[in-house]
Enzyme design. Sequence first.
Site, PDB file in Angstrom:
ATOM      1  N   ARG A  51      55.608  40.744  40.489  1.00  0.00           N
ATOM      2  CA  ARG A  51      55.028  40.350  41.786  1.00  0.00           C
ATOM      3  C   ARG A  51      54.516  41.564  42.566  1.00  0.00           C
ATOM      4  NH1 ARG A  51      57.583  39.498  46.150  1.00  0.00           N
ATOM      5  NH2 ARG A  51      59.623  39.167  45.179  1.00  0.00           N
ATOM      6  N   TYR A 105      31.191  28.813  46.945  1.00  0.00           N
ATOM      7  CA  TYR A 105      32.056  28.027  46.069  1.00  0.00           C
ATOM      8  C   TYR A 105      32.875  27.045  46.926  1.00  0.00           C
ATOM      9  CZ  TYR A 105      35.835  26.939  42.884  1.00  0.00           C
ATOM     10  OH  TYR A 105      36.751  26.283  42.127  1.00  0.00           O
ATOM     11  N   ASP A 177      31.704  37.872  46.438  1.00  0.00           N
ATOM     12  CA  ASP A 177      32.213  37.187  45.247  1.00  0.00           C
ATOM     13  C   ASP A 177      31.198  37.457  44.130  1.00  0.00           C
ATOM     14  OD1 ASP A 177      32.729  35.296  43.247  1.00  0.00           O
ATOM     15  OD2 ASP A 177      33.501  33.814  44.664  1.00  0.00           O
ATOM     16  N   LYS A 202      36.206  32.520  34.925  1.00  0.00           N
ATOM     17  CA  LYS A 202      34.850  32.260  34.469  1.00  0.00           C
ATOM     18  C   LYS A 202      34.436  33.328  33.436  1.00  0.00           C
ATOM     19  CE  LYS A 202      35.464  29.167  37.609  1.00  0.00           C
ATOM     20  NZ  LYS A 202      35.042  29.316  39.001  1.00  0.00           N
TER      21      LYS A 202
HETATM   22  C1  LIG Z   1      35.588  29.165  40.225  1.00  0.00           C
HETATM   23  C2  LIG Z   1      35.140  30.021  41.337  1.00  0.00           C
HETATM   24  C3  LIG Z   1      36.051  30.485  42.306  1.00  0.00           C
HETATM   25  C4  LIG Z   1      37.504  30.087  42.316  1.00  0.00           C
HETATM   26  O1  LIG Z   1      38.176  30.560  41.192  1.00  0.00           O
HETATM   27  P1  LIG Z   1      39.491  29.870  40.553  1.00  0.00           P
HETATM   28  O2  LIG Z   1      39.797  30.766  39.428  1.00  0.00           O
HETATM   29  O3  LIG Z   1      39.138  28.470  40.195  1.00  0.00           O
HETATM   30  O4  LIG Z   1      40.529  29.908  41.642  1.00  0.00           O
HETATM   31  C5  LIG Z   1      35.565  31.334  43.290  1.00  0.00           C
HETATM   32  N1  LIG Z   1      34.263  31.678  43.334  1.00  0.00           N
HETATM   33  C6  LIG Z   1      33.372  31.251  42.438  1.00  0.00           C
HETATM   34  C7  LIG Z   1      31.949  31.692  42.535  1.00  0.00           C
HETATM   35  C8  LIG Z   1      33.768  30.408  41.412  1.00  0.00           C
HETATM   36  O5  LIG Z   1      32.872  29.964  40.519  1.00  0.00           O
END
Ligand SMILES: *Cc1c(COP(=O)(O)O)cnc(C)c1O
Length: 387
Positions: A51, A105, A177, A202
Amino acid sequence: MAEAASDWGLSTRCVHAGTFADTVAGGVNTPIFASSAFRVPGPLGHVVYPRYQNIPGQMAVARKIAALENAQAGIVVSSGMAAISSVFLAFCQNGDHVVLQRDLYGGTLGLAQKELPRRGIQVSWVDSQSIEDFEAALRPETRLIYVETPSNPLMKILDLKALAQLARSRGVLTVADNTFATPINQNPLDLGIDLVVHSGTKYLNGHSDLCCGAVVGRAELMAAVVPVVSLYGPSLSPYDCFLLERGLKTLALRMTRHNQNGMAVASFLARDSRVERVYYPGLAEHSDHAIAVGQMRGFGGMLSFEPKGNTETAQRVMKRFGLFQPAVSLGGVESLACFPAETSHASVPPAHREKMGIRDTLIRLSVGIEDTEDLLKDLDQALQEVL
Ligand SMILES: *Cc1c(COP(=O)(O)O)cnc(C)c1O
């Protein structure tokens, strides 16, 4: 632990950066250190605990991602949302104000609409990619600007350098992001952005078999994020760190292919008379193509399009797909398709959705790494549903 040499290219960093040396057996991979209890004093010289973000597997994969993003430091956490929420929790408190791009998102939208106000954090939304509109939204108490580029699902591109300049001049933190672009196609920190977050679920992991996230940035900023993550607790297990590290070794290779297939699919659809519109930043006719060319090295595998006809036509096209599987999520080796109006933007009222340009016929594709010809054939036969 292998430090990335500053002259290593991105592919070399994918393979080698961060690897935690196996001094017991000489294996070339970071071993899975499956312990939650570590001796004190131990060989690493600090108290080791999952953690606290400092077990060897977490450190190895975080250093790899940091090396790819040209960041001084980074952490990996148990989801993209854990990465995003940790940044807000670390830097924003009661009385602060934050500015967010509206094209975000769905989970991030939900966090900003439901959780931030509950904590006394005021939220302003910017409906465009215009830097002037971001400037107009700033207040004396603005702490942070949060953006996503390319955006979901219309692949709008925001000028990160211009945004970072504005924010710096006003003493406001910027967070981007970088999930859609990945560090192979775009490095927001190099353009002046302060922190980068990722849904590692992703492209970073890339095999649709893991949920994880990452935050990277300057050491001084990461020093504020790590204690928050330690207290709220979204740590990544040694097994998941292993999977993510393995996935990352082929990131540059996979992205090269995603970029090629993304461009081929977008060009094919843009030329097809059965298609109404295509949204892909690599196409010259995309509204933000010039900005994309200026800040991206490749345009990725994400795109959206509208077949001609009505909602039923689009539904039939979707049903007819073979290789493109109907699924949310993205960034894996396999091609996927979904309706943003039914998935990521289902909670947005239809009138507002329409205003955003997200029609019910809009299909979002996550183009995988299959043979280009097979993907084009699949699209061609599915579009037979358009009369
Ligand atoms: C999927 C996604 C998230 C969130 O991610 P998780 O792993 O599902 O928590 C945030 N930003 C973008 C652009 C995403 O495609």
